[in-house]
Write a protein that holds these residues in place. Sequence first.
Motif, short mmCIF file in Angstrom:
data_model
loop_
_atom_site.label_atom_id
_atom_site.label_comp_id
_atom_site.label_asym_id
_atom_site.label_seq_id
_atom_site.Cartn_x
_atom_site.Cartn_y
_atom_site.Cartn_z
N GLN A 49 2.92 4.64 -0.15
CA GLN A 49 2.60 6.07 -0.03
C GLN A 49 3.29 6.87 -1.13
O GLN A 49 2.96 8.04 -1.34
N SER A 50 4.29 6.25 -1.77
CA SER A 50 4.95 6.87 -2.91
C SER A 50 5.62 5.75 -3.70
O SER A 50 5.72 4.61 -3.20
N LYS A 51 6.10 6.07 -4.89
CA LYS A 51 6.74 5.07 -5.74
C LYS A 51 8.09 4.68 -5.14
O LYS A 51 8.99 5.54 -5.06
N GLU B 266 4.91 16.01 -5.54
CA GLU B 266 4.04 14.82 -5.46
C GLU B 266 3.72 14.53 -4.00
O GLU B 266 4.57 14.02 -3.27
N THR C 135 -1.22 -2.26 -4.30
CA THR C 135 -0.60 -2.30 -5.63
C THR C 135 -0.20 -3.74 -5.92
O THR C 135 0.37 -4.42 -5.05
N GLY D 245 -5.66 4.02 1.02
CA GLY D 245 -5.35 3.71 -0.38
C GLY D 245 -5.42 2.23 -0.64
O GLY D 245 -5.49 1.42 0.28
N HIS E 171 8.17 3.02 -1.99
CA HIS E 171 7.96 2.82 -0.55
C HIS E 171 8.24 1.36 -0.21
O HIS E 171 7.65 0.45 -0.78
N LEU F 26 2.58 12.78 -0.64
CA LEU F 26 2.59 11.37 -0.23
C LEU F 26 1.15 10.91 -0.04
O LEU F 26 0.29 11.67 0.39
N GLY F 27 0.92 9.62 -0.32
CA GLY F 27 -0.35 9.02 0.04
C GLY F 27 -0.46 8.97 1.55
O GLY F 27 0.53 9.09 2.26
N GLN F 28 -1.69 8.78 2.00
CA GLN F 28 -1.92 8.75 3.45
C GLN F 28 -1.50 7.39 4.02
O GLN F 28 -1.75 6.35 3.39
N HIS F 29 -0.88 7.41 5.19
CA HIS F 29 -0.48 6.17 5.86
C HIS F 29 -1.72 5.35 6.20
O HIS F 29 -2.68 5.85 6.77
N PHE G 258 0.87 -1.18 0.00
CA PHE G 258 0.00 0.00 0.00
C PHE G 258 0.91 1.23 0.00
O PHE G 258 0.97 1.98 0.98
#
Length: 144
Positions: free
Chosen positions: A41-43, A117, A128, A125, A45, A119-122, A39
Amino acid sequence: MSLNEPYDRDNIFAKIIRGEMACVKLYETDDVLAFMDVFPQSKGHCLVVHKNTEATNLFDMTTAGLAEIIGAVQKVAAAVKGGMKPDGVRIAQFNGAPAGQTVYHLHFHIIPVYDGEPLGQHGAGGPTAAEALEPIAAAIRAAL
Ligand code: AMP
């Protein structure tokens, strides 16, 4: 889960360490394992765990074990830096559910950060797929 809960041998990372669950592996020694976060938070992680411990969190870990895991964090983070060319790298580690911990086997996050960019939330989301993580992992592995 509180800071003082006993270790659950069936937590997801214990299963990954035992090979009972799949992961996209980056780096492994007798003591440590680094793999992609599903999951992210960035490409790029990824996560680093110690394989020979029942430490739920930082407070349960030996100083020697911490030295081993943080050494691996530095090595893998350097590969993330080299392979992903981020503008920054965040290292994170959470202890107890109120602090954001969701898997109760001590681990460190390596989260590359790219200018512009967010970050996605911890803990939010969608997952992947391994096929999508594999080329990213390949770039990180190539920089190890
Ligand atoms: P924390 O919330 O600090 O305990 O971090 C747990 C991390 O594990 C989160 O970033 C999740 O996205 C990640 N995660 C959960 N399940 C898996 C899994 N099966 N493989 C890889 N990462 C996972």
